[in-house]
Design an enzyme around this catalytic site. Structure first.
Site, mmCIF file in Angstrom:
data_model
loop_
_atom_site.group_PDB
_atom_site.id
_atom_site.type_symbol
_atom_site.label_atom_id
_atom_site.label_comp_id
_atom_site.label_asym_id
_atom_site.label_seq_id
_atom_site.Cartn_x
_atom_site.Cartn_y
_atom_site.Cartn_z
ATOM 1 N N GLU A 1 -25.109 -1.899 35.049
ATOM 2 C CA GLU A 1 -26.121 -1.558 36.053
ATOM 3 C C GLU A 1 -25.885 -0.084 36.381
ATOM 4 O O GLU A 1 -24.997 0.253 37.154
ATOM 5 C CB GLU A 1 -25.977 -2.414 37.311
ATOM 6 C CG GLU A 1 -27.041 -2.086 38.343
ATOM 7 C CD GLU A 1 -26.644 -2.422 39.781
ATOM 8 O OE1 GLU A 1 -27.535 -2.537 40.628
ATOM 9 O OE2 GLU A 1 -25.430 -2.549 40.050
ATOM 10 N N ASP B 1 -21.329 -4.140 37.911
ATOM 11 C CA ASP B 1 -22.098 -3.741 39.086
ATOM 12 C C ASP B 1 -21.791 -2.293 39.455
ATOM 13 O O ASP B 1 -20.658 -1.824 39.325
ATOM 14 C CB ASP B 1 -21.730 -4.676 40.248
ATOM 15 C CG ASP B 1 -22.431 -4.325 41.531
ATOM 16 O OD1 ASP B 1 -23.671 -4.368 41.551
ATOM 17 O OD2 ASP B 1 -21.745 -4.008 42.521
#
Length: 743
Positions: A469, A416
């Site tokens: 990401e 993330d």
């Protein structure tokens, strides 16, 4: 020197011990040689004890009764003629009971010098095996070995329900050279609650959860929990072998992103989470039926705030209590593998929250985070950023990644907020950030950490997928580390996602002016190994569901959504779709409630779900859709410039012998008959899929399942055909039988 009043303690040692200020407790408590090796002395500190006897563990005989030094609980005594140390327990008489306690201060350190070295160096992959709370056996005695890194603490104790949370009862052994504190505790049971009690250099006392705890209490409580001894017995050998032999960049990969707390709930009001057994029985068959190859779980490391969705974890090593224990999670992963489904875990390594029981100023200093807030705090989320330059912090994170992959058999990690790790000026104004050693904005320490992480994980766990990401144009995210890349396997294509969803929300009448929003992604599609992602972030915070984003009446909304999915599945790159999107959820996602499964009572929602299922099936059946995802030879536009009609036509190619597939996507409600398209091969073609079919909720405009090529060159092809293009529809056309010679 000894005091006259107390022959068992050096001057002031007893007072310091009572006040919790004596840090080198192993030099004082336990069994020691005395009188120049001619005797043994035992000292212990047991509040509220009336009497203490020393009992030999070997034969169960009483060796000595200790003298009560004072009323605060200090006991000591010499052991007669014995001069050789032996294993013993303390038989303690309390006002209401008698207890046998194996004295923890008789045991040597259980730490290994190699482990300590690797931990400090930043390359430890199994730090969780000696840090935290681990079941161990030494000298035939079983117990829990507690260990924590707190180099700047003045004193550290382990406190818990096994010692009435008394910070003076179990002071830990300090290792000055490396900042580790440890204590081996017999007489501790599975499920016992514990914390670490730290005295800072300024004298303040703070209790902290164990950073390496593998189980934690549910909020608002925050104690760590001694893990069970029993381990899951794995039955996924076939999957693990297949995974290791699979080149995922050439294989079909469609991931179903799941938030376990809201996929489906139980209870009369939907107030209860499904547990792992429920998920085995419900989620896995559903994912299998829908044809997804993988599940991607949103973070499941323990987190106190439900509204963080798991992205602000406090217990990075502890599976959240919400759905069951660690063995339940392992059983769930095992069941996924036995069903032929891979499982990816969202992993948060970019930041951590400021909860006082967590990592923040753990030992009274900025241990895990940077001291300077210009480098140590995240302005967007009011969280703290890991100090990737510190070896012990790198080991903490690297070991955690290995922990999930090794102990839980996860098939990869999705990292993330990678962009926030890469740039020192991320979300910061001038003057709010510190440049690197060369004056640049790149976070060189974080980049180095990511390279080491990916390199180590791919070496240790064959066949895993590491996914980033990353929302900027940072170069080389999926390049190998030996080519100065970050070493990820895949990168979310945030550019494609933003452009395509923007296009999706436009009135069909005006889409002709924004045609590039669906074609531009092919200009950079091969610069990285992209994964097309429509994630949870796109259906929350007022953005609305995908269906809600689309203008028009219900028929147009559903037709457009089906056509969009057709474009997504035809576009080069792996796929990820958030739960609920596969059946056209109307409301935006709410983490506090189940998806709107009742919508599947209605045909339009059934149609979208069926369409996704058939797309996934075609995706797995036809190599042209995956084997050359990252090769320019795997894709060719037939026409990318028909903005007037908002029609997109392209071909996907596999390797020699693989049937090519032609995609025709119409993003307006206009029906087109007699529409000519070029075809890569001569012969008869089959209409594999038509999103406008009645079975998907469409108007049934199409080509009756068959298209015949004629020898009329068109769009750079030697043959072509006239077809009917349905309104707001997607056609997938391929050779009906054997392959003719390609152009």
């Amino acid at each position: 020197m000894m005091t006259q009043a107390n022959a068992y303690f050096y001057d002031g040692a007893d007072v310091a011990l009572l006040n919790g200020q004596y840090t080198d407790v192993f030099s004082l408590l336990g069994m020691h040689s005395a009188n120049e090796g001619k005797a043994l002395i035992v000292r212990c500190f047991l509040r509220n004890a009336l009497s203490v006897d020393v009992i030999s563990i070997k034969d169960g005989r009483k060796v000595a009764s200790l003298d009560k030094v004072n009323e605060q609980g200090l006991f000591a005594g010499t052991l007669g003629r014995r001069v050789k140390p032996f294993l013993y327990l303390l038989r303690v008489e309390y006002p209401l009971c008698q207890l046998d306690i194996v004295d923890p201060y008789q045991f040597d350190s259980l730490l290994n010098s190699d482990d300590i070295y690797l931990f400090g160096e930043g390359s430890a992959e199994r730090a969780y095996e000696f840090l935290g709370a681990n079941w161990r056996q030494t000298q035939g005695v079983e117990g829990v070995h507690f260990c924590v890194w707190a180099p700047n603490a003045k004193r550290v104790s382990v406190v818990g329900d096994f010692n009435h949370w008394d910070d003076t009862r179990h002071v830990m052994r300090q290792h000055l050279a490396n900042g580790l504190w440890e204590l081996f505790l017999p007489n501790v049971v599975e499920g016992a609650h514990y914390k670490f009690d730290l005295v800072y250099q300024n004298g303040e006392r703070h209790t902290k959860s164990d950073p390496m705890a593998t189980q934690m209490e549910c909020a608002p409580h925050n104690a760590s929990i001694v893990p069970p001894k029993a381990h899951h017995s794995w039955n996924d050998t076939a999957w693990m072998s297949k995974r290791a032999a699979t080149a995922w960049h050439k294989a079909p990969m469609s991931a179903y992103e799941v938030h376990l707390g809201s996929w489906r709930r139980k209870g009369e009001q939907g107030e209860q989470y499904l547990d792992y057994q429920d998920l085995i029985e419900q989620l896995i068959p559903y994912v299998k039926e829908q044809g997804f190859t993988h599940i991607e779980l949103m973070p499941i490391s323990e987190f106190p705030f439900d509204g963080s969705w798991g992205y602000q974890p406090v217990g990075l090593y502890a599976p959240t209590h919400r759905f069951g224990d660690a063995n339940g999670l392992k059983a769930f992963v095992d069941a996924c593998h036995q069903a032929g489904i891979g499982i990816i875990l969202d992993w948060v390594s970019a930041h951590f929250p400021k909860d006082p029981h967590g990592l923040v100023r753990f030992d009274g200093t900025c241990l895990y985070e940077h001291e300077d807030p210009r480098k140590g705090t995240h302005p967007d989320w009011d969280t703290l950023i890991y100090n990737y330059d510190r070896g012990e912090v790198r080991s903490f994170l690297l070991s955690n990644a290995c922990y999930w992959l090794r102990e839980f058999h996860f098939d990869g990690l999705r990292l993330d907020a990678v962009s926030s790790m890469l740039y020192l000026d991320y979300s910061r104004e001038p003057g709010q950030w510190l440049p690197n050693a060369y004056g640049g904005r790149e976070n060189l320490e974080a980049i180095s950490f990511l390279q080491i992480l990916n390199q180590r994980l791919y070496q240790a766990f064959p066949g895993i997928c590491m996914i980033a990401e990353e929302s900027t144009a940072f170069a080389g995210v999926t390049k190998p580390t030996d080519q100065q890349g970050l070493g990820f396997g895949f990168k979310w294509n945030m550019g494609w996602m933003n452009d395509s969803l923007s296009y999706l929300g436009r009135d069909p009448l005006y889409r002709q002016f924004h045609h590039h929003q669906l074609t531009f992604s092919l200009m950079y599609a091969y610069t990285e190994q992209f994964m097309l992602s429509v994630s949870h972030d796109e259906v929350v915070h007022g953005k609305g569901s995908l269906l809600h984003k689309i203008p028009g009446d219900d028929w147009q909304k559903f037709a457009t959504l089906r056509a969009y999915y057709g474009f997504m599945w035809g576009h080069p790159g792996k796929k990820l779709l958030f739960m609920g999107c596969e059946f056209g959820q109307r409301n935006e996602w709410n983490h506090n409630q189940s998806l709107d499964w009742h919508l599947l009572a209605y045909e339009p929602h059934q149609g979208v779900q069926r369409w996704l299922k058939d797309l996934n099936q075609l995706y797995q059946d036809m190599p042209a859709l995956s084997v050359q995802d990252y090769e320019g030879a795997g894709f060719s536009w037939l026409d990318c410039e028909n903005s007037r009609d908002s029609i997109f036509t392209f071909v996907r190619y596999g390797l020699a012998g693989d049937a090519p597939l032609v995609f025709v996507i119409n993003m307006t409600p206009q029906l087109h008959t007699g529409f000519r398209i070029g075809l890569p091969l001569a012969g008869d073609y089959r209409e594999y899929l038509n999103s406008d079919s009645q079975i998907y909720g469409g108007s049934n405009q199409g080509n009756a399942g068959t298209v015949v090529a004629e020898s009329l060159p068109w769009q750079g092809m030697a043959q072509s055909a006239l077809i009917t293009v349905p309104p707001l529809g997607c056609l997938v056309i391929g050779p009906a039988t054997g392959l003719a010679e390609a152009n």
